[in-house]
Design an enzyme around this catalytic site. Structure first.
Site, PDB file in Angstrom:
ATOM      1  N   GLU A  60       1.767  -0.563  -5.105  1.00 60.36           N
ATOM      2  CA  GLU A  60       0.839   0.559  -5.371  1.00 60.36           C
ATOM      3  C   GLU A  60       1.730   1.823  -5.460  1.00 60.36           C
ATOM      4  O   GLU A  60       2.228   2.379  -4.545  1.00 60.36           O
ATOM      5  CB  GLU A  60      -0.199   0.853  -4.204  1.00 60.36           C
ATOM      6  CG  GLU A  60      -1.187   1.910  -4.549  1.00 60.36           C
ATOM      7  CD  GLU A  60      -1.912   2.257  -3.541  1.00 60.36           C
ATOM      8  OE1 GLU A  60      -3.246   2.677  -3.653  1.00 60.36           O
ATOM      9  OE2 GLU A  60      -1.843   2.218  -2.075  1.00 60.36           O
TER      10      GLU A  60
ATOM     11  N   ASP B 201       0.945  -1.265   0.033  1.00 61.09           N
ATOM     12  CA  ASP B 201       0.078  -0.028  -0.043  1.00 61.09           C
ATOM     13  C   ASP B 201       0.887   1.248  -0.074  1.00 61.09           C
ATOM     14  O   ASP B 201       1.913   1.397   0.711  1.00 61.09           O
ATOM     15  CB  ASP B 201      -0.952   0.102   1.222  1.00 61.09           C
ATOM     16  CG  ASP B 201      -1.770   1.266   1.319  1.00 61.09           C
ATOM     17  OD1 ASP B 201      -2.629   1.478   0.553  1.00 61.09           O
ATOM     18  OD2 ASP B 201      -1.570   2.077   2.179  1.00 61.09           O
TER      19      ASP B 201
END
Length: 702
Positions: free
Chosen positions: A378, A342
């Site tokens: 990401e 993330d």
């Protein structure tokens, strides 16, 4: 109670069959207490007198799995100098392999008084805290083996443990929303029939429900609020949180592996649940605030490139050790097959700028365990210069946000999209080829947990997040969505037919693109969140997957597209197209060619035309340049992909030099998308009519 010196490594609580070794790092603490917690609410404090390189440690004979514990760090409290020691706060072990209970929010878990942020708060937090748990590391893995599915054969399914399984009609009530549900045959059968090879789970590291959300009657549903990087989230366990969650997670992984499905974890190593300077004191802040967090020039405040209040200090050797130890733990002890990081741009920040050669990436590159699993970034964060799609090191793959945006733009009719769409369809060589990566570096997706579902993407022009309690101010406002003529639910049959066609267009485009496709859970049967594009706090039927009573046409179409991809290597090449005949294949045709709807080869003028929204792509199955696993030549059928993203029907001429006879195998204008073996046969030079906003695939046997 006997207390032996113990060892400084491994960190955390390590049970060896006779007792437990405890070890915790803190450079800021003057002294450290281990607190053994009892079910009657009392605790036994043991001072950790042994210290090696700021790691305090002790071995306690007879301490068994299931024992709850925490730490109390005695040290200076001076926020202006970045020091936040407070022995009144029971602290979670950063290396705890399991966590019991939940936080009972109140002033007690904060290091300051609500009315006076500069005044130290000496209220005891222990009765209100979740606690660390000693875990039995032994587990019968049987003959478990990692599937090790190659990227070019991978189909990723992003899912939420609870959201995927909570409403499944075939699951027993006691299993819904749990790790055990993932192992249930009803769930595994759905995934395998869909052609899924990897289940990417939204955060399962122990996370915290934010104080603010709990006060609002909401929850941190998504889980991007980690407090325990080694512990499976306890609320997803069906039968206990004193270590049972570890056994249950391992059992789920074992069952998924037996079905040939890899397990990838969405991990949040960029920040923790302790928030900014007004956040609670739960673990890292109380142990050694300045060693774990990036502080500003005024060290009472935190640098925030994540939008969550804090960022971990990626140049700290102790943070790097924590992350690498955590990653290795999940691979070696929990048998997971990869990670999706993330806000990974934050991991690359050593000072302010994003540095692709930061210490974290160097460590991953050389690590013999972590470097061998799937690593997905990401590739952005909310800091300056944080959008880094295409800039991660060669070992990494990336969520390709440019793929998502371009495919959405094409099908909603945006001008000047065709040239970039061609790049995204063929693996985004403009992003990945220059640094030695291949099409498989691109994780292609149209939707994910963050944003509209696929159904809502074609049903709403605007977000509808009122249920989040922020006056619809949260969530992305520029969604590149199109409601097809009516906002939200409608009875207009023309609108519904167009929406259904658009759903098929997105699914087909995803499965026909080079790279690695990723589906978001429930999109295969058009789940909706009612226009909510930021359901992070909706732990309810807004965000849970509503399973259909039986087969749906979209589910059947999605399954057929996934298997078309699996059956044909021309759609999942390991190398980029050359744009010319491939030497050694005895085929004079290029491996890929581009045509106008009139069947003429595309010119630069055609590519540059602002209103151009249609083209034909020839994929030559006889010109695949990469060899098979044993060095054998790979050959396949050839395909013509015809895209009509315009608002009007168009006649497409079948190009005359790419093959004499073709069969229609996909036509998104049809509700069934064209089942195999039922398609019309067409010849070179003939015209094929594509209705507005549809795509057709023609196949020619090798």
């Amino acid at each position: 109670m006997q207390v032996w010196p113990g060892q400084a490594y491994p960190l955390g609580a390590t049970y060896d069959g006779a007792g437990t070794n405890f070890a915790v790092f803190s450079e800021a603490a003057d002294r450290m207490e281990l607190c053994l917690l009892h079910d009657d609410g009392s605790e036994t404090a043991v001072e950790l007198r042994e210290s090696d390189a700021f790691v305090r440690h002790a071995y306690l004979p007879g301490i068994m799995p299931g024992q709850r514990y925490g730490f109390r760090a005695h040290g200076p409290y001076d926020p202006g100098r970045g020091l936040r020691g407070n022995s009144a706060k029971l602290l979670l072990d950063p290396y705890a392999h399991a966590v019991s209970g939940r936080i009972d929010w109140g002033e007690e878990v904060y290091g300051y008084h609500f009315g006076s942020p500069q005044r130290r708060n000496d209220l005891d937090s222990a009765p209100h805290m979740m606690t660390s748990v000693v875990v039995n590391p032994y587990f019968d893995w049987g003959d478990d083996r990692p599937p090790r599915t190659p990227y070019n054969e991978t189909v990723i399914y992003e899912a939420h443990v609870k959201g995927l399984t909570m409403l499944h009609p075939e699951l027993p009530d006691e299993l819904r929303g749990t790790y055990a549900a993932l192992a249930h045959p009803a769930v595994i059968d759905h995934l395998t029939e869909l052609g899924v090879t990897a289940l990417e789970l939204m955060p399962v590291h122990q996370f915290v429900n934010d104080h603010r959300l709990v006060d609002m009657g909401l929850n941190n549903y998504w889980g991007y609020n980690t407090i325990g990087f080694f512990a499976p989230h306890n609320a997803y366990a069906s039968w206990g949180d004193r270590g049972e969650q570890v056994l249950e997670f391992k059992s789920a992984v074992r069952a998924l592996h037996a079905a040939g499905i890899e397990v990838i974890l969405d991990v949040v190593y960029n920040h923790t649940a302790e928030g900014n300077h007004l956040g609670p004191t739960l673990s890292f802040r109380g142990l050694d605030n300045a060693s774990y967090y990036r502080l500003t020039d005024d060290p009472q405040y935190y640098m925030d490139t994540t939008g969550t209040g804090n960022s971990l200090l990626m140049r700290s050797p102790h943070v790097l050790q924590l992350i690498m130890d955590s990653l290795r733990h999940w691979v070696t002890e929990m048998h997971v097959d990869g990670f999706r990081f993330d806000l990974a741009a934050t991991l690359a920040r050593q000072f302010h700028e994003v540095d692709r050669l930061s210490s974290f990436f160097d460590l991953v590159q050389q690590d013999p365990v972590v470097s061998q699993v799937k690593l997905i970034a990401e590739p952005w964060d909310v800091g300056e210069g944080g959008y880094q799609v295409g800039n991660f090191p060669p070992l990494w793959t990336e969520w390709n946000g440019k793929y998502r945006d371009t495919v959405r733009d094409l099908w909603r009719g945006e001008p000047r999209t065709l040239a970039e769409f061609a790049s995204r369809l063929t693996g985004s060589s403009d992003l990945y080829q220059g640094d030695g990566r291949r099409p498989l570096a691109s994780i292609n997706f149209v939707t994910c947990h963050d944003g509209f579902t696929l159904h809502d993407l074609v049903s709403y022009n605007e977000k509808h997040n009122e249920a989040n309690g922020e006056d619809n101010q949260d969530g992305e406002s520029h969604n590149r969505s199109w409601n097809c003529g009516a906002e939200g639910e409608t009875d207009d049959q023309d609108v519904l037919a167009l929406r259904a066609r658009q759903l098929r267009n997105f699914v087909a485009t995803l499965m026909l693109s080079q790279g690695v496709p990723m589906l978001s859970h429930g999109d295969e049967f058009a789940r909706t969140q009612g226009g909510n594009n930021n359901a992070y706090c909706q732990d309810n039927e807004v965000a849970w997957v509503h399973w259909p009573d039986g087969e749906t046409t979209l589910l059947a179409f999605t399954r057929a597209m996934a298997w078309l991809r699996r059956d044909h290597p021309v759609f999942r090449r390991r190398r980029f197209f050359h744009g010319r005949p491939v030497e050694g294949t005895h085929d004079e045709l290029s491996d890929i060619s581009w045509f106008t709807p009139e069947g003429e080869e595309m010119t630069q003028e055609d590519w540059d035309a602002a209103q151009a929204r249609a083209l034909t792509v020839f994929l030559n199955g006889n010109a695949i340049s990469e060899p098979g696993e044993r060095g054998e030549r790979i050959s396949d059928d050839s395909f013509l992909l015809m895209f009509n993203a315009s608002a009007e029907p168009l006649d497409f001429v079948v190009p005359v030099n790419q093959g004499a006879q073709w069969q229609v195998v996909v036509d998104t204008a049809r509700e069934d998308g064209v089942p195999p073996g039922t398609g019309t046969k067409v010849r070179a030079g003939e015209r094929v009519t594509l209705v507005d906003r549809s795509l057709t695939v023609l196949q020619r046997p090798a």
